[in-house]
Design an enzyme around this catalytic site. Structure first.
Site, PDB file in Angstrom:
ATOM      1  N   TYR A  48       0.838  -1.201   0.000  1.00 36.58           N
ATOM      2  CA  TYR A  48       0.000   0.000   0.000  1.00 36.58           C
ATOM      3  C   TYR A  48       0.869   1.247   0.000  1.00 36.58           C
ATOM      4  CZ  TYR A  48       0.986   1.158   4.923  1.00 36.58           C
ATOM      5  OH  TYR A  48       1.610   1.520   6.090  1.00 36.58           O
TER       6      TYR A  48
ATOM      7  N   HIS B   3      -1.424 -21.106   0.843  1.00 39.69           N
ATOM      8  CA  HIS B   3      -0.214 -20.318   1.031  1.00 39.69           C
ATOM      9  C   HIS B   3       0.469 -19.985  -0.292  1.00 39.69           C
ATOM     10  CE1 HIS B   3      -0.722 -21.325   5.258  1.00 39.69           C
ATOM     11  NE2 HIS B   3       0.239 -20.465   5.558  1.00 39.69           N
TER      12      HIS B   3
ATOM     13  N   LYS C 223       6.591  -1.672   1.709  1.00 39.86           N
ATOM     14  CA  LYS C 223       5.422  -1.125   2.414  1.00 39.86           C
ATOM     15  C   LYS C 223       4.267  -2.120   2.312  1.00 39.86           C
ATOM     16  CE  LYS C 223       3.188   3.366   3.172  1.00 39.86           C
ATOM     17  NZ  LYS C 223       3.743   3.644   4.487  1.00 39.86           N
TER      18      LYS C 223
ATOM     19  N   GLU D  11      13.071   2.879  12.987  1.00 39.80           N
ATOM     20  CA  GLU D  11      12.090   3.884  12.569  1.00 39.80           C
ATOM     21  C   GLU D  11      10.974   3.904  13.590  1.00 39.80           C
ATOM     22  OE1 GLU D  11      10.563   2.718   8.755  1.00 39.80           O
ATOM     23  OE2 GLU D  11      10.048   0.693   9.422  1.00 39.80           O
TER      24      GLU D  11
ATOM     25  N   LEU E 112      11.537   1.652   6.232  1.00 40.98           N
ATOM     26  CA  LEU E 112      10.906   2.034   4.980  1.00 40.98           C
ATOM     27  C   LEU E 112      11.515   3.367   4.546  1.00 40.98           C
ATOM     28  CD1 LEU E 112       8.592   1.405   2.930  1.00 40.98           C
ATOM     29  CD2 LEU E 112       7.230   3.038   4.244  1.00 40.98           C
TER      30      LEU E 112
END
Length: 280
Positions: free
Chosen positions: A33, A102, A144, A176, A200
């Site tokens: 996303y 899976h 992400k 982060e 990220l």
């Protein structure tokens, strides 16, 4: 419309949208996303967010039916349909739809979700409180993805502690935040963690570095540690909705406050950049 949702060509108010249980996101969080903001119906730093979105999809072998230009056009068309012009825009691609398994078919095409709702960027005039949390995430933090449980739990802990955000650390090394990047200022230099598999590579992080370059503020891209946070002249967090926030406390201990001139210069530059890019 006050809000707008999208799923594979279907539109509607967000609360009215329906997603099939066989979407792989329901069983595996199998998707990527991105998020950015709009002002006056103009989307901020869309190219940079789109580049990261397509990179995340490629790294996870998710096959997108849109190219960048097509998805950008769809997002802008949707933004134009919403009544309010100041918005948060979230779009995601899940790997596809199949009965729970899976493994996945190589020719599976991604499902595209989009949500748009009114929202303002965060006021930068107030200092924020942070907490520290052990980073228990996996080694794909540079992608992400929709696998956000550690971030959800850390954010909830921060909220219950009366804090704005949670700083992750692996051992003593700071990585982060739960939904932001974190940086420190020491002796007039901005220090930001390297964009490796532990963080990220934030678009707002890149904008902060560009702002430093424009303002002749030196930057060092290198690891720093929990103790460095408490000894820093300033602690800074950045995200798409929080362009440059100054920390006041970490784990209840006062931090920073010794380079406020640098903070104010950066905040003014970044806010001006946002306002200019989204003026009509």
């Amino acid at each position: 419309m006050k809000t707008l949702g999208y799923y594979n060509g279907e539109y509607g108010e967000i609360e009215d949208m329906k997603i099939p249980m066989t979407d792989r996101v329901c069983s595996f969080g199998d998707g990527v996303y991105d998020v950015t903001y709009a002002r006056n119906h103009r989307i901020f730093t869309l190219d940079e967010h789109m580049d990261r979105f397509f990179s995340s999809a490629q790294l996870l072998d998710i096959r997108l039916a849109f190219d960048k230009d097509g998805l950008k056009k769809l997002l802008q068309d949707m933004v134009d349909k919403v009544d309010e012009g100041n918005l948060v825009i979230c779009w995601q691609a899940t790997r596809g739809t199949q009965i729970r398994c899976h493994t996945y078919d190589d020719d599976m095409t991604a499902n595209i979700w989009i949500t748009i709702r009114p929202c303002e960027i965060v006021d930068m005039s107030q200092k924020v409180d942070l907490i520290t949390v052990e980073d228990t995430r996996f080694l794909h933090c540079n992608i992400k993805t929709l696998n956000l449980i550690p971030s959800v739990m850390a954010s909830q802990l921060a909220m219950k502690s009366g804090a704005h955000e949670a700083i992750f650390h692996r051992g003593d090394r700071v990585t982060e935040c739960a939904h932001s990047n974190v940086h420190i200022i020491k002796n007039g230099v901005l220090i930001t963690p390297p964009p490796d598999c532990y963080i990220l590579k934030g678009v707002a992080r890149d904008n902060l570095i560009k702002a430093c370059n424009a303002l002749s503020i030196p930057v060092r891209v290198e690891p720093f540690f929990v103790q460095d946070v408490f000894e820093a002249d300033e602690v800074v967090i950045t995200s798409s909705g929080s362009l440059c926030l100054q920390a006041g406390k970490v784990d209840g201990i006062s931090v920073g406050g010794r380079a406020e001139d640098i903070i104010k210069r950066l905040q003014a530059y970044l806010l001006d950049q946002f306002m200019r890019a989204t003026d009509v």
